[in-house]
Motif scaffolding. Structure first.
Motif, PDB file in Angstrom:
ATOM      1  N   PRO A 211      45.662   4.090 -30.845  1.00  0.00           N
ATOM      2  CA  PRO A 211      45.005   5.368 -30.157  1.00  0.00           C
ATOM      3  C   PRO A 211      45.161   6.473 -30.790  1.00  0.00           C
ATOM      4  CG  PRO A 211      47.181   4.081 -28.980  1.00  0.00           C
ATOM      5  CD  PRO A 211      46.854   3.625 -30.328  1.00  0.00           C
ATOM      6  N   GLU A 212      44.251   7.382 -30.662  1.00  0.00           N
ATOM      7  CA  GLU A 212      44.212   8.706 -31.387  1.00  0.00           C
ATOM      8  C   GLU A 212      44.835   9.714 -30.756  1.00  0.00           C
ATOM      9  OE1 GLU A 212      40.393  11.896 -32.299  1.00  0.00           O
ATOM     10  OE2 GLU A 212      40.130  10.085 -31.070  1.00  0.00           O
ATOM     11  N   ALA A 213      45.658  10.317 -31.775  1.00  0.00           N
ATOM     12  CA  ALA A 213      46.377  11.585 -31.300  1.00  0.00           C
ATOM     13  C   ALA A 213      47.699  11.215 -30.461  1.00  0.00           C
ATOM     14  CB  ALA A 213      45.751  12.730 -30.947  1.00  0.00           C
ATOM     15  N   VAL A 214      47.507  10.674 -29.460  1.00  0.00           N
ATOM     16  CA  VAL A 214      48.600  10.088 -28.547  1.00  0.00           C
ATOM     17  C   VAL A 214      48.736   8.572 -28.515  1.00  0.00           C
ATOM     18  CG1 VAL A 214      49.633  10.474 -26.144  1.00  0.00           C
ATOM     19  CG2 VAL A 214      48.183  12.211 -26.993  1.00  0.00           C
ATOM     20  N   THR A 215      49.952   8.279 -28.998  1.00  0.00           N
ATOM     21  CA  THR A 215      50.255   6.853 -28.994  1.00  0.00           C
ATOM     22  C   THR A 215      51.388   6.516 -28.313  1.00  0.00           C
ATOM     23  OG1 THR A 215      50.390   5.054 -30.479  1.00  0.00           O
ATOM     24  CG2 THR A 215      51.515   6.846 -31.143  1.00  0.00           C
ATOM     25  N   TRP A 222      46.520   1.624 -34.928  1.00  0.00           N
ATOM     26  CA  TRP A 222      45.601   1.270 -36.165  1.00  0.00           C
ATOM     27  C   TRP A 222      45.191   2.348 -36.989  1.00  0.00           C
ATOM     28  CZ3 TRP A 222      42.840  -3.742 -36.096  1.00  0.00           C
ATOM     29  CH2 TRP A 222      43.756  -4.749 -35.393  1.00  0.00           C
ATOM     30  N   ALA A 223      45.307   2.255 -38.021  1.00  0.00           N
ATOM     31  CA  ALA A 223      44.634   3.295 -38.970  1.00  0.00           C
ATOM     32  C   ALA A 223      43.506   2.872 -40.062  1.00  0.00           C
ATOM     33  CB  ALA A 223      45.944   3.885 -39.708  1.00  0.00           C
ATOM     34  N   TRP A 224      42.744   3.764 -40.239  1.00  0.00           N
ATOM     35  CA  TRP A 224      41.593   3.420 -41.208  1.00  0.00           C
ATOM     36  C   TRP A 224      40.865   4.591 -41.714  1.00  0.00           C
ATOM     37  CZ3 TRP A 224      41.272   2.457 -35.726  1.00  0.00           C
ATOM     38  CH2 TRP A 224      39.994   3.145 -35.389  1.00  0.00           C
ATOM     39  N   LEU A 225      40.330   4.238 -42.795  1.00  0.00           N
ATOM     40  CA  LEU A 225      39.555   5.488 -43.473  1.00  0.00           C
ATOM     41  C   LEU A 225      38.039   5.222 -43.659  1.00  0.00           C
ATOM     42  CD1 LEU A 225      41.684   6.841 -46.537  1.00  0.00           C
ATOM     43  CD2 LEU A 225      40.893   8.245 -44.506  1.00  0.00           C
ATOM     44  N   ASP A 226      36.938   6.179 -43.146  1.00  0.00           N
ATOM     45  CA  ASP A 226      35.865   5.865 -43.195  1.00  0.00           C
ATOM     46  C   ASP A 226      35.304   5.522 -44.719  1.00  0.00           C
ATOM     47  OD1 ASP A 226      32.995   6.395 -43.596  1.00  0.00           O
ATOM     48  OD2 ASP A 226      33.101   7.803 -41.798  1.00  0.00           O
ATOM     49  N   ASP A 343      49.124  15.792 -36.559  1.00  0.00           N
ATOM     50  CA  ASP A 343      50.337  15.642 -35.652  1.00  0.00           C
ATOM     51  C   ASP A 343      50.005  14.476 -34.555  1.00  0.00           C
ATOM     52  OD1 ASP A 343      51.484  17.958 -36.663  1.00  0.00           O
ATOM     53  OD2 ASP A 343      50.234  19.363 -35.478  1.00  0.00           O
ATOM     54  N   ILE A 344      51.122  13.732 -34.504  1.00  0.00           N
ATOM     55  CA  ILE A 344      50.968  12.519 -33.681  1.00  0.00           C
ATOM     56  C   ILE A 344      52.048  12.652 -32.292  1.00  0.00           C
ATOM     57  CG2 ILE A 344      51.253  10.125 -33.436  1.00  0.00           C
ATOM     58  CD1 ILE A 344      48.963  11.174 -35.152  1.00  0.00           C
ATOM     59  N   THR A 345      51.703  12.617 -31.158  1.00  0.00           N
ATOM     60  CA  THR A 345      52.537  12.515 -29.952  1.00  0.00           C
ATOM     61  C   THR A 345      52.883  11.073 -29.665  1.00  0.00           C
ATOM     62  OG1 THR A 345      51.683  14.484 -29.173  1.00  0.00           O
ATOM     63  CG2 THR A 345      52.823  12.992 -27.609  1.00  0.00           C
ATOM     64  N   VAL A 346      54.103  10.717 -29.698  1.00  0.00           N
ATOM     65  CA  VAL A 346      54.597   9.299 -28.895  1.00  0.00           C
ATOM     66  C   VAL A 346      55.131   9.444 -27.962  1.00  0.00           C
ATOM     67  CG1 VAL A 346      55.819   7.267 -29.904  1.00  0.00           C
ATOM     68  CG2 VAL A 346      54.546   8.834 -31.607  1.00  0.00           C
ATOM     69  N   GLU A 347      54.750   8.819 -26.792  1.00  0.00           N
ATOM     70  CA  GLU A 347      55.146   8.835 -25.505  1.00  0.00           C
ATOM     71  C   GLU A 347      55.976   7.444 -25.134  1.00  0.00           C
ATOM     72  OE1 GLU A 347      51.416  11.177 -23.485  1.00  0.00           O
ATOM     73  OE2 GLU A 347      51.745   9.070 -23.187  1.00  0.00           O
ATOM     74  N   GLU A 348      56.981   7.524 -24.338  1.00  0.00           N
ATOM     75  CA  GLU A 348      57.872   6.450 -24.001  1.00  0.00           C
ATOM     76  C   GLU A 348      57.137   5.562 -22.821  1.00  0.00           C
ATOM     77  OE1 GLU A 348      60.671   5.339 -24.615  1.00  0.00           O
ATOM     78  OE2 GLU A 348      61.873   6.932 -25.612  1.00  0.00           O
ATOM     79  N   ILE A 349      56.175   4.845 -23.518  1.00  0.00           N
ATOM     80  CA  ILE A 349      55.505   3.692 -22.628  1.00  0.00           C
ATOM     81  C   ILE A 349      55.537   2.583 -23.345  1.00  0.00           C
ATOM     82  CG2 ILE A 349      53.574   2.830 -21.536  1.00  0.00           C
ATOM     83  CD1 ILE A 349      52.991   5.929 -20.967  1.00  0.00           C
ATOM     84  N   GLN A 350      56.277   1.330 -22.888  1.00  0.00           N
ATOM     85  CA  GLN A 350      56.264   0.333 -23.558  1.00  0.00           C
ATOM     86  C   GLN A 350      54.602  -0.425 -23.884  1.00  0.00           C
ATOM     87  OE1 GLN A 350      59.313  -0.602 -24.900  1.00  0.00           O
ATOM     88  NE2 GLN A 350      59.965   1.381 -24.031  1.00  0.00           N
ATOM     89  N   SER A 351      53.866  -0.431 -23.210  1.00  0.00           N
ATOM     90  CA  SER A 351      52.886  -1.323 -23.487  1.00  0.00           C
ATOM     91  C   SER A 351      51.647  -0.525 -22.471  1.00  0.00           C
ATOM     92  CB  SER A 351      52.831  -2.845 -23.072  1.00  0.00           C
ATOM     93  OG  SER A 351      53.060  -2.795 -21.640  1.00  0.00           O
ATOM     94  N   ILE A 352      50.539  -0.717 -22.969  1.00  0.00           N
ATOM     95  CA  ILE A 352      49.006  -0.320 -22.369  1.00  0.00           C
ATOM     96  C   ILE A 352      48.060  -1.086 -22.494  1.00  0.00           C
ATOM     97  CG2 ILE A 352      48.571   1.113 -24.479  1.00  0.00           C
ATOM     98  CD1 ILE A 352      47.507   3.205 -22.712  1.00  0.00           C
ATOM     99  N   ASN A 353      47.252  -1.273 -21.474  1.00  0.00           N
ATOM    100  CA  ASN A 353      45.878  -2.007 -21.509  1.00  0.00           C
ATOM    101  C   ASN A 353      45.093  -1.275 -22.196  1.00  0.00           C
ATOM    102  OD1 ASN A 353      47.040  -4.402 -20.196  1.00  0.00           O
ATOM    103  ND2 ASN A 353      46.799  -3.575 -18.291  1.00  0.00           N
ATOM    104  N   ARG A 354      44.461  -1.988 -23.149  1.00  0.00           N
ATOM    105  CA  ARG A 354      43.255  -1.066 -23.943  1.00  0.00           C
ATOM    106  C   ARG A 354      41.942  -2.078 -23.782  1.00  0.00           C
ATOM    107  NH1 ARG A 354      45.580   0.613 -29.635  1.00  0.00           N
ATOM    108  NH2 ARG A 354      46.582  -1.085 -29.529  1.00  0.00           N
TER     109      ARG A 354
END
Length: 354
Positions: A211-215, A222-226, A343-354
């Motif tokens: 996820p972008e900025a908020v994970t 996932w992280a990658w470079l152009d 800056d990365i925000t990390v939230e207390e959620i165990q899983s998420i459907n993407r």
């Protein structure tokens, strides 16, 4: 010693006041126009160039520059100053003799007058010291057959004393000949390569995340470079005046991306945090259906950022080499790095459907 200690000190101080401006700056086409003022050097009717300077070209990635590369070797430094061609004989005589005359007429000159007199004898009357021969009439009979060399400062060197340490008085070098061996700071292709390295601008290392900025906690990010980042960047530094040409090209090739999550409560993927280049890319873009897969490059945060953020630092390592005048094969230089923080925000959620 090339001259008596008192003469060395006094003449260096005098020449420092007489010769103004033999400082190399970046050409204006260097660094997308961000370099210093353009200085190509002037010439008189004989074609002898005055104030020859180092010129730069290239150096910026085609998709724009982010900042100057930083050496991965903390002990590596570009030259603080150097000796290089300065003026032809007639130009040097015109400048030096006029300045000496003006200074000699200064009231209250004191001991400086003796130094000026000694300097005048050195260039006009063949008065020299050990390993430092004098000149007859400023060597004008050899005009066009060589140049006077002088000390140049690196304007990007923060230590003023180091920058001013090439303080020996100007000396003559015939065309096609090296500077006398006692001048250890005489310009070389390797020094030009280091100057090009110092000014090389590389693209930024802001990685794309999913996820972008908020994970989420325990969810692989996932992280990658152009791919656009992965072009070689070349910079050339050159001095080119009649009878003297020296150049070096420094090349930076992207090597790997290192991720620092900004907290100890995280795991990098791979474990060492270094994502190598594979098939012309670093990492792999996230796509639908990959939520249960482990990314080739990424981070797994183990706790939330508690309403704050974690500073994710991405450092791109570049492998650097140079090739220049008289150099048949490329020579390695210390790797370079360029960094960016997200800056990365990390939230207390165990899983998420993407």
């Amino acid at each position: 010693m090339r001259r008596a200690a008192t003469a060395c000190l006094s003449l260096s101080l005098v020449v420092g006041g007489l010769l103004t401006g033999p400082v190399a700056y970046a050409d204006e086409d260097f660094g997308n126009g961000k370099g210093g003022a353009k200085e190509e050097g002037g010439s008189d009717k004989t074609g002898i160039y005055a104030a020859a300077t180092v010129r730069y070209s290239g150096a910026v990635a085609k998709n724009g520059g982010s900042g100057n590369v930083t050496s991965a070797d903390v002990n590596w430094d570009p030259p603080a100053c150097w000796y290089a061609p300065y003026l032809g004989a007639k130009d040097f005589k015109k400048k030096m003799s006029a300045n000496i005359k003006d200074q000699m007429n200064t009231p209250g000159l004191g001991s400086g007058g003796s130094a000026l007199g000694e300097l005048k004898r050195h260039y006009e009357d063949d008065y020299g010291w050990t390993d430092t021969p004098g000149y007859k009439d400023y060597n004008v009979e050899k005009d066009g057959k060589g140049m006077f060399w002088a000390g140049f400062e690196n304007p990007d060197e923060p230590d003023v004393l180091k920058r001013m340490s090439c303080s020996d008085i100007p000396f003559w070098v015939d065309n096609g000949e090296p500077a006398p061996p006692q001048y250890e700071e005489a310009i070389t292709p390797e020094m030009l390569a280091a100057l090009a390295y110092q000014h090389m601008e590389l693209p930024g290392t802001k990685v794309t995340l999913a996820p972008e900025a908020v994970t989420k906690v325990n969810l692989p990010t996932w992280a990658w470079l152009d791919k656009a980042v992965f072009d070689d960047v070349k910079a050339t530094a050159e001095i080119d005046v009649p009878g003297f040409n020296l150049q070096a090209t420094t090349t930076a090739t992207p090597k790997s991306l290192t991720l620092d999550p900004g907290t100890k409560d995280a795991t990098t993927i791979p474990a060492n945090g270094q994502c190598p280049i594979a098939d012309g890319k670093i990492g792999e873009p996230y796509a639908k259906g990959k939520s249960k897969e482990t990314p080739p490059c990424g981070i797994l945060y183990r706790r939330s950022s508690g309403g704050d953020t974690f500073p994710l630092k991405a450092s791109l390592t570049w492998e650097i080499s140079w090739q220049g005048t008289g150099q048949a094969d490329a020579v390695g230089m210390p790797n370079g790095t360029i960094e960016a923080v997200q800056d990365i925000t990390v939230e207390e959620i165990q899983s998420i459907n993407r």
